[in-house]
Motif scaffolding. Structure first.
Motif, mmCIF file in Angstrom:
data_model
loop_
_atom_site.group_PDB
_atom_site.id
_atom_site.type_symbol
_atom_site.label_atom_id
_atom_site.label_comp_id
_atom_site.label_asym_id
_atom_site.label_seq_id
_atom_site.Cartn_x
_atom_site.Cartn_y
_atom_site.Cartn_z
ATOM 1 N N THR A 3 0.850 -1.191 0.000
ATOM 2 C CA THR A 3 0.000 0.000 0.000
ATOM 3 C C THR A 3 0.886 1.242 0.000
ATOM 4 O O THR A 3 1.824 1.348 0.789
ATOM 5 C CB THR A 3 -0.919 0.027 1.230
ATOM 6 O OG1 THR A 3 -1.783 -1.116 1.194
ATOM 7 C CG2 THR A 3 -1.770 1.299 1.252
ATOM 8 N N ILE A 4 0.567 2.174 -0.883
ATOM 9 C CA ILE A 4 1.326 3.419 -1.018
ATOM 10 C C ILE A 4 0.415 4.586 -0.696
ATOM 11 O O ILE A 4 -0.698 4.685 -1.226
ATOM 12 C CB ILE A 4 1.906 3.558 -2.434
ATOM 13 C CG1 ILE A 4 2.835 2.377 -2.739
ATOM 14 C CG2 ILE A 4 2.655 4.883 -2.581
ATOM 15 C CD1 ILE A 4 3.392 2.371 -4.151
ATOM 16 N N ALA A 9 -3.541 14.147 -3.149
ATOM 17 C CA ALA A 9 -3.906 13.184 -4.193
ATOM 18 C C ALA A 9 -4.781 13.771 -5.283
ATOM 19 O O ALA A 9 -4.979 13.130 -6.320
ATOM 20 C CB ALA A 9 -4.603 11.979 -3.562
ATOM 21 N N ASN A 10 -5.294 14.979 -5.087
ATOM 22 C CA ASN A 10 -6.058 15.648 -6.137
ATOM 23 C C ASN A 10 -5.233 16.697 -6.866
ATOM 24 O O ASN A 10 -5.763 17.459 -7.674
ATOM 25 C CB ASN A 10 -7.313 16.306 -5.557
ATOM 26 C CG ASN A 10 -8.452 15.314 -5.397
ATOM 27 O OD1 ASN A 10 -8.653 14.464 -6.269
ATOM 28 N ND2 ASN A 10 -9.183 15.402 -4.303
ATOM 29 N N ASN A 27 -1.873 -1.158 -4.059
ATOM 30 C CA ASN A 27 -2.959 -0.542 -3.310
ATOM 31 C C ASN A 27 -2.590 0.909 -3.078
ATOM 32 O O ASN A 27 -1.451 1.213 -2.701
ATOM 33 C CB ASN A 27 -3.151 -1.230 -1.960
ATOM 34 C CG ASN A 27 -3.733 -2.618 -2.088
ATOM 35 O OD1 ASN A 27 -4.466 -2.906 -3.033
ATOM 36 N ND2 ASN A 27 -3.412 -3.484 -1.144
ATOM 37 N N VAL A 28 -3.526 1.807 -3.314
ATOM 38 C CA VAL A 28 -3.251 3.233 -3.152
ATOM 39 C C VAL A 28 -4.184 3.828 -2.115
ATOM 40 O O VAL A 28 -5.408 3.683 -2.206
ATOM 41 C CB VAL A 28 -3.413 3.992 -4.487
ATOM 42 C CG1 VAL A 28 -3.222 5.490 -4.267
ATOM 43 C CG2 VAL A 28 -2.402 3.479 -5.516
ATOM 44 N N ARG A 29 -3.591 4.493 -1.130
ATOM 45 C CA ARG A 29 -4.364 5.258 -0.159
ATOM 46 C C ARG A 29 -4.175 6.741 -0.505
ATOM 47 O O ARG A 29 -3.063 7.271 -0.437
ATOM 48 C CB ARG A 29 -3.892 4.988 1.271
ATOM 49 C CG ARG A 29 -4.706 5.735 2.330
ATOM 50 C CD ARG A 29 -4.310 5.282 3.724
ATOM 51 N NE ARG A 29 -4.634 3.880 3.921
ATOM 52 C CZ ARG A 29 -4.140 3.131 4.913
ATOM 53 N NH1 ARG A 29 -3.287 3.665 5.790
ATOM 54 N NH2 ARG A 29 -4.485 1.869 5.045
ATOM 55 N N ALA A 30 -5.227 7.388 -0.907
ATOM 56 C CA ALA A 30 -5.183 8.771 -1.366
ATOM 57 C C ALA A 30 -5.632 9.701 -0.241
ATOM 58 O O ALA A 30 -6.774 9.616 0.216
ATOM 59 C CB ALA A 30 -6.072 8.952 -2.588
ATOM 60 N N MET A 31 -4.736 10.584 0.177
ATOM 61 C CA MET A 31 -5.055 11.518 1.257
ATOM 62 C C MET A 31 -5.466 12.864 0.673
ATOM 63 O O MET A 31 -4.732 13.476 -0.101
ATOM 64 C CB MET A 31 -3.852 11.698 2.180
ATOM 65 C CG MET A 31 -4.130 12.552 3.405
ATOM 66 S SD MET A 31 -2.676 12.620 4.496
ATOM 67 C CE MET A 31 -3.330 13.616 5.861
ATOM 68 N N VAL A 32 -6.664 13.307 1.018
ATOM 69 C CA VAL A 32 -7.198 14.581 0.530
ATOM 70 C C VAL A 32 -7.790 15.361 1.704
ATOM 71 O O VAL A 32 -7.939 14.831 2.806
ATOM 72 C CB VAL A 32 -8.272 14.354 -0.558
ATOM 73 C CG1 VAL A 32 -7.677 13.653 -1.767
ATOM 74 C CG2 VAL A 32 -9.441 13.542 -0.011
ATOM 75 N N GLY A 46 -10.528 3.139 -7.799
ATOM 76 C CA GLY A 46 -10.073 2.026 -6.993
ATOM 77 C C GLY A 46 -9.180 2.395 -5.835
ATOM 78 O O GLY A 46 -8.664 1.512 -5.135
ATOM 79 N N ALA A 47 -8.968 3.700 -5.601
ATOM 80 C CA ALA A 47 -8.138 4.128 -4.482
ATOM 81 C C ALA A 47 -8.951 4.142 -3.186
ATOM 82 O O ALA A 47 -10.166 4.368 -3.200
ATOM 83 C CB ALA A 47 -7.574 5.525 -4.741
ATOM 84 N N GLU A 48 -8.253 3.904 -2.072
ATOM 85 C CA GLU A 48 -8.848 4.098 -0.753
ATOM 86 C C GLU A 48 -8.641 5.567 -0.382
ATOM 87 O O GLU A 48 -7.510 6.036 -0.327
ATOM 88 C CB GLU A 48 -8.159 3.207 0.278
ATOM 89 C CG GLU A 48 -8.609 3.460 1.714
ATOM 90 C CD GLU A 48 -7.687 2.848 2.739
ATOM 91 O OE1 GLU A 48 -7.940 3.046 3.944
ATOM 92 O OE2 GLU A 48 -6.692 2.193 2.357
ATOM 93 N N VAL A 49 -9.707 6.288 -0.158
ATOM 94 C CA VAL A 49 -9.609 7.717 0.116
ATOM 95 C C VAL A 49 -9.704 7.973 1.620
ATOM 96 O O VAL A 49 -10.624 7.471 2.276
ATOM 97 C CB VAL A 49 -10.702 8.513 -0.623
ATOM 98 C CG1 VAL A 49 -10.635 10.000 -0.269
ATOM 99 C CG2 VAL A 49 -10.554 8.321 -2.132
#
Length: 294
Positions: A3-4, A9-10, A27-32, A46-49
């Motif tokens: 997981t990265i 992420a926007n 696996n991508v965890r997108a922090m916004v 498909g990202a985990e936000v």
């Protein structure tokens, strides 16, 4: 599966980086910051936000839990070093394999710009942490052209920088691809500093001429003060950008953004986007839509 964590992420590098990493099976965890349509688009891909503030240690720790690699990017403004300390501490607690840190091409301890100096200090923080870190020292993005696209539509090419100062602009997606490829091989890139530029060096005046050629319009270079430039963009109250851009004007006069690096095409194994390709990709933003005026 690895997981990265991708912060901002926007943003212009975060958004395409999410795409590249998902395509490669990570696996991508997108922090916004906020739950909006852009966050939903990340979910749909498909990202985990996750939501949080890089200046809130609790948020950073929560975002980092279970992560193996992470991208650190911070906008121009106050708090960069503090955010880097929190990020480095959380990464150390999680025993991360790699941090990719976005920095400035002119990063140095005695930088005129506080923002640039803080990028250098943040580089030191990550190195002190013991977490393997790759520092990306990046020149101006081609996205600068989008900032003035509203002016270009009406025949003006305006910048606050000396017309003869030279640099090689790079597309945000090429920076994102470089970072994604670095994430794929942490053992190869950890501890490295890479200077990232675009494929062609221009003076600001030459870049205006290239934009003119691609769009088929006469766009003579127009230089204004930094304060006037920010006012034209509706950012007249952004003192952090005012001070930074004034300092970068001097950096450019000293040639600190000049030159071309082969790091990005070498890491990516493919040519970088040209200014012509970038303009054509975003052409609608540079031209008036007369159908809407009919």
């Amino acid at each position: 599966m690895t997981t990265i964590l991708i912060t901002t992420a926007n943003g212009e590098t975060g958004r395409p980086m999410v795409d590249y990493l998902l395509k490669e099976g990570f696996n991508v965890r997108a922090m916004v910051r906020t739950d909006d349509e852009r966050a939903q688009r990340l979910r749909d891909k498909g990202a985990e936000v996750v939501f949080g503030d890089l200046l809130n240690f609790r948020d950073v720790r929560a975002a980092m839990e279970g992560v193996r690699r992470a991208y650190f990017n911070y906008p121009i403004g106050e708090g960069l070093v503090e955010a880097a300390v929190m990020f480095a501490q959380a990464a150390k607690e999680q025993d991360l394999e790699l941090i990719v840190n976005m920095s400035h091409i002119q990063s140095r301890p005695h930088a005129r710009s506080k923002a640039t100096q803080n990028h250098w200090l943040s580089e030191q923080v990550f190195d002190w942490s013991g977490v393997p870190t790759t520092h990306l020292r990046v020149t101006f993005f081609m996205q600068w052209l989008l900032y003035i696209s509203g002016l270009i539509r009406y025949g003006r090419y305006v910048m606050p920088f000396d017309r003869k100062s030279r640099f090689a602009p790079i597309a945000g997606r090429d920076i994102a691809l470089t970072a994604a490829n670095i994430f794929a091989s942490p053992e190869e890139h950890g501890g490295q500093i890479y200077t990232l530029t675009g494929p062609v060096e221009y003076s600001h005046e030459e870049l205006a001429a290239e934009v003119s050629r691609v769009l088929g319009r006469d766009l003579p270079y127009e230089q204004v003060t930094v304060s006037t430039f920010l006012e034209m963009l509706g950012l007249e109250h952004d003192t952090a950008k005012l001070k930074h851009f004034e300092a970068v004007t001097l950096d450019q006069q000293e040639g600190r953004l000049a030159g071309i690096s082969d790091a990005a095409p070498r890491i990516n194994g493919q040519p970088l986007a040209t200014v012509e390709e970038f303009i054509n990709e975003h052409r609608s933003m540079f031209e008036l839509d007369y159908t809407k005026q009919a």
